[in-house]
Motif scaffolding. Structure first.
Motif, PDB file in Angstrom:
ATOM      1  N   ARG A  70      45.027  50.813  41.075  1.00 27.28           N
ATOM      2  CA  ARG A  70      44.316  51.112  39.970  1.00 27.28           C
ATOM      3  C   ARG A  70      45.157  50.505  38.553  1.00 27.28           C
ATOM      4  NH1 ARG A  70      39.962  54.285  40.035  1.00 27.28           N
ATOM      5  NH2 ARG A  70      39.478  55.522  42.017  1.00 27.28           N
ATOM      6  N   LEU A  71      46.577  50.687  38.946  1.00 26.54           N
ATOM      7  CA  LEU A  71      47.512  50.214  37.810  1.00 26.54           C
ATOM      8  C   LEU A  71      47.557  48.810  37.958  1.00 26.54           C
ATOM      9  CD1 LEU A  71      49.869  50.821  35.878  1.00 26.54           C
ATOM     10  CD2 LEU A  71      51.347  50.861  37.815  1.00 26.54           C
ATOM     11  N   ALA A  72      47.285  48.248  39.157  1.00 31.31           N
ATOM     12  CA  ALA A  72      47.500  46.614  38.918  1.00 31.31           C
ATOM     13  C   ALA A  72      46.038  45.947  38.485  1.00 31.31           C
ATOM     14  CB  ALA A  72      47.309  46.207  40.596  1.00 31.31           C
ATOM     15  N   TRP A  73      44.937  46.667  38.552  1.00 30.64           N
ATOM     16  CA  TRP A  73      43.774  46.415  37.793  1.00 30.64           C
ATOM     17  C   TRP A  73      43.916  46.381  36.301  1.00 30.64           C
ATOM     18  CZ3 TRP A  73      40.620  49.271  34.813  1.00 30.64           C
ATOM     19  CH2 TRP A  73      39.334  48.664  34.501  1.00 30.64           C
ATOM     20  N   LEU A  74      44.491  47.618  35.967  1.00 36.00           N
ATOM     21  CA  LEU A  74      44.853  47.916  34.541  1.00 36.00           C
ATOM     22  C   LEU A  74      45.525  46.768  33.889  1.00 36.00           C
ATOM     23  CD1 LEU A  74      44.413  49.510  32.139  1.00 36.00           C
ATOM     24  CD2 LEU A  74      46.559  50.739  32.698  1.00 36.00           C
ATOM     25  N   MET A  75      46.684  46.345  34.602  1.00 35.48           N
ATOM     26  CA  MET A  75      47.477  45.258  34.082  1.00 35.48           C
ATOM     27  C   MET A  75      46.709  43.943  34.403  1.00 35.48           C
ATOM     28  SD  MET A  75      51.350  45.848  36.055  1.00 35.48           S
ATOM     29  CE  MET A  75      50.826  45.693  37.492  1.00 35.48           C
ATOM     30  N   SER A  76      46.056  43.545  35.032  1.00 33.34           N
ATOM     31  CA  SER A  76      45.225  42.323  35.065  1.00 33.34           C
ATOM     32  C   SER A  76      44.248  42.125  33.909  1.00 33.34           C
ATOM     33  CB  SER A  76      44.363  42.189  36.395  1.00 33.34           C
ATOM     34  OG  SER A  76      43.447  43.273  36.527  1.00 33.34           O
TER      35      SER A  76
ATOM     36  N   ALA B 117      53.584  46.014  46.765  1.00 39.02           N
ATOM     37  CA  ALA B 117      52.111  46.359  46.438  1.00 39.02           C
ATOM     38  C   ALA B 117      50.984  45.723  47.350  1.00 39.02           C
ATOM     39  CB  ALA B 117      51.742  46.226  44.854  1.00 39.02           C
ATOM     40  N   ALA B 118      51.139  44.228  47.566  1.00 40.14           N
ATOM     41  CA  ALA B 118      50.169  43.720  48.349  1.00 40.14           C
ATOM     42  C   ALA B 118      50.381  43.726  49.721  1.00 40.14           C
ATOM     43  CB  ALA B 118      50.186  42.165  47.774  1.00 40.14           C
ATOM     44  N   HIS B 119      51.298  44.435  50.102  1.00 44.23           N
ATOM     45  CA  HIS B 119      51.563  44.578  51.553  1.00 44.23           C
ATOM     46  C   HIS B 119      50.644  45.673  52.127  1.00 44.23           C
ATOM     47  CE1 HIS B 119      54.583  43.448  54.615  1.00 44.23           C
ATOM     48  NE2 HIS B 119      54.463  44.695  55.129  1.00 44.23           N
ATOM     49  N   ASP B 120      50.419  45.402  53.804  1.00 42.13           N
ATOM     50  CA  ASP B 120      49.517  46.233  54.264  1.00 42.13           C
ATOM     51  C   ASP B 120      50.023  47.651  54.412  1.00 42.13           C
ATOM     52  OD1 ASP B 120      47.689  47.345  56.031  1.00 42.13           O
ATOM     53  OD2 ASP B 120      48.093  45.937  57.679  1.00 42.13           O
ATOM     54  N   PRO B 121      49.555  48.800  53.847  1.00 42.92           N
ATOM     55  CA  PRO B 121      49.845  50.053  53.921  1.00 42.92           C
ATOM     56  C   PRO B 121      49.893  50.661  55.219  1.00 42.92           C
ATOM     57  CG  PRO B 121      48.464  49.971  51.938  1.00 42.92           C
ATOM     58  CD  PRO B 121      48.308  48.487  52.831  1.00 42.92           C
ATOM     59  N   ALA B 122      49.078  49.994  56.095  1.00 43.31           N
ATOM     60  CA  ALA B 122      49.052  50.387  57.529  1.00 43.31           C
ATOM     61  C   ALA B 122      50.058  50.199  58.272  1.00 43.31           C
ATOM     62  CB  ALA B 122      47.752  49.941  58.258  1.00 43.31           C
TER      63      ALA B 122
ATOM     64  N   GLY C 124      52.926  40.642  32.308  1.00 44.20           N
ATOM     65  CA  GLY C 124      53.143  39.560  33.080  1.00 44.20           C
ATOM     66  C   GLY C 124      54.406  39.408  34.204  1.00 44.20           C
ATOM     67  N   MET C 125      55.438  39.852  33.309  1.00 42.18           N
ATOM     68  CA  MET C 125      56.539  39.932  34.373  1.00 42.18           C
ATOM     69  C   MET C 125      56.246  41.038  35.444  1.00 42.18           C
ATOM     70  SD  MET C 125      60.557  41.092  32.686  1.00 42.18           S
ATOM     71  CE  MET C 125      59.808  42.497  32.156  1.00 42.18           C
ATOM     72  N   ALA C 126      55.927  42.142  34.892  1.00 38.77           N
ATOM     73  CA  ALA C 126      55.877  43.287  35.750  1.00 38.77           C
ATOM     74  C   ALA C 126      54.735  42.757  37.088  1.00 38.77           C
ATOM     75  CB  ALA C 126      55.172  44.559  35.161  1.00 38.77           C
ATOM     76  N   TYR C 127      53.765  42.075  36.541  1.00 39.64           N
ATOM     77  CA  TYR C 127      52.650  41.729  37.647  1.00 39.64           C
ATOM     78  C   TYR C 127      53.285  40.513  38.636  1.00 39.64           C
ATOM     79  CZ  TYR C 127      47.940  40.912  39.519  1.00 39.64           C
ATOM     80  OH  TYR C 127      46.931  41.032  40.339  1.00 39.64           O
TER      81      TYR C 127
END
Length: 213
Positions: free
Chosen positions: A44-50, A23-28, A96-99
């Motif tokens: 957006r999913l990562a924001w919701l998890m946080s 997820a944190a990789h450069d999509p480009a 937290g495990m998923a994140y």
């Protein structure tokens, strides 16, 4: 173990840098080609998890402080807190495990890089480990869903607050589902890197410490 024992000028020569982070990789980058839309939704999913993690941790801390005050200061503990705390703790643990899987921040031994620094070999082993993890988590997820469905059919509730038991069960199901999502993406990216030979140049530094991100 020291640098002298390893016969190297530094740990960067033998320890891998970041592996392919889904997820944190450069999509480009080429290995992420065609996943731009997915990454936009995933952010957006990562924001919701946080948000869930922050809120649950905050309320769990407040509950513990309130319970200590009520039990030892005014000698009037509220038993409902004993029911709320495990629910919050499980949501923290499994989200937290998923994140952690998203960030690929779980503990790794990195022993393989002491044996070989061939990027293709290292990534092949990473891919095998990811596949094993994906299958294992899928099995646990199936049992978690089966247990949650059983409790849902019985409509079980907690003793004092009468909270539905599935609130607790779905934290486990949600956590496993998200882990499966990220492990599946990790598998796809690692397999694509190997099949298309995109590991050359792009990922070499991540495993040998000679460049990369």
């Amino acid at each position: 173990m020291t640098k002298e024992l390893l016969h190297t000028g530094g740990f960067d020569d033998v320890l891998p840098h970041e592996p392919i982070i889904p997820a944190a990789h450069d999509p480009a980058k080429p290995v992420c080609r065609g996943l731009g839309g997915f990454y936009a939704v995933e952010r957006r999913l990562a924001w919701l998890m946080s948000v869930i993690l922050f809120t649950a941790i905050l309320y769990l801390g407040l509950l513990m402080a309130a319970q200590v005050f009520m039990r030892y200061v005014i000698a009037s503990p509220f038993l409902g807190i004993e029911e709320l705390a495990p629910i919050l703790a499980l949501w923290i643990y499994f989200i937290g495990m998923a994140y952690c899987t998203r960030k690929r921040g779980h503990i790794q031994g990195s022993v393989l890089t002491l044996v070989t620094q061939n990027p293709r070999t290292v990534l092949s082993v990473h891919l095998f480990g990811t596949l094993v993890s994906l299958v294992t988590v899928a099995v646990f997820a199936w049992f978690a869903w089966d247990f949650a469905a059983y409790n849902l059919s019985l409509n079980r509730k907690s003793t004092y607050l009468r909270l539905p038991k599935y609130i607790l069960d779905f934290s486990i199901v949600s956590g496993f589902a998200l882990v499966i999502l990220y492990l599946a993406l990790q598998t796809f990216l690692e397999a694509r890197a190997l099949i298309t030979d995109q590991i050359t140049g792009q990922f070499t530094g991540q495993f040998t410490g000679k460049g990369g991100n």
